[in-house]
Design a protein around this motif. Structure first.
Motif, PDB file in Angstrom:
ATOM      1  N   MET A 212       0.830  -1.183   0.000  1.00 55.33           N
ATOM      2  CA  MET A 212       0.000   0.000   0.000  1.00 55.33           C
ATOM      3  C   MET A 212       0.874   1.247   0.000  1.00 55.33           C
ATOM      4  SD  MET A 212      -3.192  -0.801   2.501  1.00 55.33           S
ATOM      5  CE  MET A 212      -2.298  -1.610   3.807  1.00 55.33           C
ATOM      6  N   ILE A 213       0.343   2.288  -0.565  1.00 59.96           N
ATOM      7  CA  ILE A 213       1.020   3.578  -0.606  1.00 59.96           C
ATOM      8  C   ILE A 213       0.136   4.582   0.125  1.00 59.96           C
ATOM      9  CG2 ILE A 213       1.865   5.410  -2.109  1.00 59.96           C
ATOM     10  CD1 ILE A 213       2.088   3.218  -4.311  1.00 59.96           C
ATOM     11  N   ALA A 214       0.692   5.290   1.099  1.00 56.54           N
ATOM     12  CA  ALA A 214      -0.055   6.302   1.837  1.00 56.54           C
ATOM     13  C   ALA A 214       0.584   7.663   1.606  1.00 56.54           C
ATOM     14  CB  ALA A 214      -0.065   5.961   3.318  1.00 56.54           C
ATOM     15  N   LYS A 215      -0.252   8.665   1.350  1.00 59.45           N
ATOM     16  CA  LYS A 215       0.246  10.009   1.076  1.00 59.45           C
ATOM     17  C   LYS A 215      -0.669  11.056   1.702  1.00 59.45           C
ATOM     18  CE  LYS A 215       2.515   8.926  -3.245  1.00 59.45           C
ATOM     19  NZ  LYS A 215       2.846   9.393  -4.572  1.00 59.45           N
ATOM     20  N   TYR A 216      -0.066  12.189   2.024  1.00 47.29           N
ATOM     21  CA  TYR A 216      -0.848  13.360   2.412  1.00 47.29           C
ATOM     22  C   TYR A 216      -1.261  14.113   1.158  1.00 47.29           C
ATOM     23  CZ  TYR A 216       0.629  13.268   7.344  1.00 47.29           C
ATOM     24  OH  TYR A 216       0.833  12.938   8.648  1.00 47.29           O
ATOM     25  N   TYR A 217      -2.432  14.764   1.227  1.00 52.02           N
ATOM     26  CA  TYR A 217      -2.760  15.766   0.221  1.00 52.02           C
ATOM     27  C   TYR A 217      -1.934  16.995   0.588  1.00 52.02           C
ATOM     28  CZ  TYR A 217      -6.822  13.029  -1.253  1.00 52.02           C
ATOM     29  OH  TYR A 217      -7.635  12.048  -1.734  1.00 52.02           O
ATOM     30  N   GLY A 218      -1.261  17.610  -0.375  1.00 57.60           N
ATOM     31  CA  GLY A 218      -0.417  18.762  -0.104  1.00 57.60           C
ATOM     32  C   GLY A 218      -1.171  19.913   0.544  1.00 57.60           C
ATOM     33  N   LEU A 219      -2.421  20.110   0.135  1.00 52.51           N
ATOM     34  CA  LEU A 219      -3.205  21.223   0.666  1.00 52.51           C
ATOM     35  C   LEU A 219      -3.747  20.956   2.071  1.00 52.51           C
ATOM     36  CD1 LEU A 219      -4.912  22.342  -2.655  1.00 52.51           C
ATOM     37  CD2 LEU A 219      -3.062  23.479  -1.408  1.00 52.51           C
ATOM     38  N   TYR A 220      -3.531  19.745   2.591  1.00 52.56           N
ATOM     39  CA  TYR A 220      -3.842  19.442   3.997  1.00 52.56           C
ATOM     40  C   TYR A 220      -3.089  20.419   4.899  1.00 52.56           C
ATOM     41  CZ  TYR A 220      -2.917  16.985   8.442  1.00 52.56           C
ATOM     42  OH  TYR A 220      -2.744  16.647   9.761  1.00 52.56           O
ATOM     43  N   PHE A 221      -1.833  20.671   4.588  1.00 56.09           N
ATOM     44  CA  PHE A 221      -1.022  21.562   5.409  1.00 56.09           C
ATOM     45  C   PHE A 221      -1.500  23.010   5.303  1.00 56.09           C
ATOM     46  CE2 PHE A 221       1.461  17.784   4.614  1.00 56.09           C
ATOM     47  CZ  PHE A 221       1.776  17.413   5.915  1.00 56.09           C
ATOM     48  N   LYS A 222      -2.038  23.393   4.156  1.00 56.06           N
ATOM     49  CA  LYS A 222      -2.647  24.717   4.003  1.00 56.06           C
ATOM     50  C   LYS A 222      -3.905  24.793   4.868  1.00 56.06           C
ATOM     51  CE  LYS A 222      -4.100  27.990   0.410  1.00 56.06           C
ATOM     52  NZ  LYS A 222      -5.482  28.319   0.653  1.00 56.06           N
ATOM     53  N   SER A 223      -4.722  23.745   4.838  1.00 53.80           N
ATOM     54  CA  SER A 223      -5.929  23.714   5.674  1.00 53.80           C
ATOM     55  C   SER A 223      -5.577  23.794   7.154  1.00 53.80           C
ATOM     56  CB  SER A 223      -6.734  22.443   5.398  1.00 53.80           C
ATOM     57  OG  SER A 223      -7.260  22.447   4.093  1.00 53.80           O
ATOM     58  N   LEU A 224      -4.508  23.110   7.562  1.00 53.18           N
ATOM     59  CA  LEU A 224      -4.067  23.194   8.957  1.00 53.18           C
ATOM     60  C   LEU A 224      -3.650  24.622   9.315  1.00 53.18           C
ATOM     61  CD1 LEU A 224      -1.870  20.004   9.576  1.00 53.18           C
ATOM     62  CD2 LEU A 224      -3.994  20.618  10.750  1.00 53.18           C
ATOM     63  N   SER A 225      -2.871  25.241   8.440  1.00 47.86           N
ATOM     64  CA  SER A 225      -2.372  26.585   8.737  1.00 47.86           C
ATOM     65  C   SER A 225      -3.487  27.630   8.752  1.00 47.86           C
ATOM     66  CB  SER A 225      -1.283  26.992   7.741  1.00 47.86           C
ATOM     67  OG  SER A 225      -1.833  27.220   6.471  1.00 47.86           O
ATOM     68  N   GLU A 226      -4.591  27.347   8.075  1.00 48.41           N
ATOM     69  CA  GLU A 226      -5.739  28.261   8.055  1.00 48.41           C
ATOM     70  C   GLU A 226      -6.782  27.886   9.107  1.00 48.41           C
ATOM     71  OE1 GLU A 226      -6.944  27.892   3.970  1.00 48.41           O
ATOM     72  OE2 GLU A 226      -5.421  29.313   3.272  1.00 48.41           O
ATOM     73  N   ALA A 227      -6.437  26.958  10.000  1.00 49.79           N
ATOM     74  CA  ALA A 227      -7.310  26.513  11.094  1.00 49.79           C
ATOM     75  C   ALA A 227      -8.633  25.928  10.586  1.00 49.79           C
ATOM     76  CB  ALA A 227      -7.553  27.641  12.090  1.00 49.79           C
ATOM     77  N   LYS A 228      -8.585  25.264   9.440  1.00 53.15           N
ATOM     78  CA  LYS A 228      -9.773  24.597   8.906  1.00 53.15           C
ATOM     79  C   LYS A 228      -9.917  23.186   9.449  1.00 53.15           C
ATOM     80  CE  LYS A 228      -9.883  27.320   4.718  1.00 53.15           C
ATOM     81  NZ  LYS A 228      -9.746  27.389   3.296  1.00 53.15           N
ATOM     82  N   ILE A 229      -8.861  22.682  10.105  1.00 50.02           N
ATOM     83  CA  ILE A 229      -8.860  21.340  10.696  1.00 50.02           C
ATOM     84  C   ILE A 229      -8.387  21.442  12.133  1.00 50.02           C
ATOM     85  CG2 ILE A 229      -7.815  19.035  10.642  1.00 50.02           C
ATOM     86  CD1 ILE A 229      -7.372  19.375   7.658  1.00 50.02           C
ATOM     87  N   ASN A 230      -9.112  20.764  13.025  1.00 50.16           N
ATOM     88  CA  ASN A 230      -8.670  20.606  14.405  1.00 50.16           C
ATOM     89  C   ASN A 230      -8.691  19.105  14.676  1.00 50.16           C
ATOM     90  OD1 ASN A 230      -8.397  20.340  17.180  1.00 50.16           O
ATOM     91  ND2 ASN A 230      -9.582  22.188  17.625  1.00 50.16           N
ATOM     92  N   LEU A 231      -7.553  18.460  14.496  1.00 52.30           N
ATOM     93  CA  LEU A 231      -7.490  17.000  14.651  1.00 52.30           C
ATOM     94  C   LEU A 231      -7.955  16.548  16.028  1.00 52.30           C
ATOM     95  CD1 LEU A 231      -4.117  16.254  12.827  1.00 52.30           C
ATOM     96  CD2 LEU A 231      -6.413  15.648  12.035  1.00 52.30           C
ATOM     97  N   ALA A 232      -7.724  17.345  17.049  1.00 46.80           N
ATOM     98  CA  ALA A 232      -8.077  16.957  18.414  1.00 46.80           C
ATOM     99  C   ALA A 232      -9.575  17.060  18.700  1.00 46.80           C
ATOM    100  CB  ALA A 232      -7.295  17.813  19.409  1.00 46.80           C
TER     101      ALA A 232
END
Length: 148
Positions: free
Chosen positions: A1-21
């Motif tokens: 299997m191959i696992a990858k991040y979407y590059g724009l995930y990090f943009k979403s994190l920096s814009e506070a669009k995701i709160n993993l917790a």
């Protein structure tokens, strides 16, 4: 299997669009007709060809117990959560899963639900026929980033 991040995930994190917790993180299954684009796919609305079949609910399964940790000795930030299962699952033929897409389901619409990453089951579609389909995350977590 191959696992990858979407590059724009990090943009979403920096814009506070995701709160993993705090947000609800899900994993959905898609057929081989979906083509992930690490560079342009940012929201769930970009994901196509979700599987359908017995034992599978549209939108996927919730990853429970999501946690974020940082290991100062290795400089690794990681997030983890509980394994997910669909049982009994009948996802065969054109509905056999090729990809597992991880996303934040908390925002109100697919156009605002940020993508995190995906798993490519590679060349052979996984086709459960009445059995249990389980995604067991790596012992090191669902995903990690090394801080240099």
């Amino acid at each position: 299997m191959i696992a990858k991040y979407y590059g724009l995930y990090f943009k979403s994190l920096s814009e506070a669009k995701i709160n993993l917790a705090a947000d609800t993180i899900k994993v959905m299954l898609c057929t081989s007709a979906y083509t992930p684009d690490q560079d342009t796919h940012q929201f769930k609305s970009s994901v196509t060809n979700e599987v359908s079949g017995t034992g599978y609910t549209a939108g996927g399964a919730t990853i429970t117990g999501v946690s974020v940790s940082y290991n100062a000795s290795t400089n690794v930030l990681s997030f983890d959560g509980g394994d997910v299962s669909w049982s009994p699952a009948t996802l065969i033929g054109a509905n056999a899963p090729r990809y597992a897409v991880i996303y934040d389901s908390t925002p109100a619409t697919d156009a605002t639900r940020p993508l995190i990453g995906y798993i490519n089951f590679e060349t052979d579609d996984y086709a459960p026929n009445g059995g249990t389909l389980t995604i067991q995350w790596n012992a090191g977590g669902i995903g990690s980033v090394t801080v240099n």
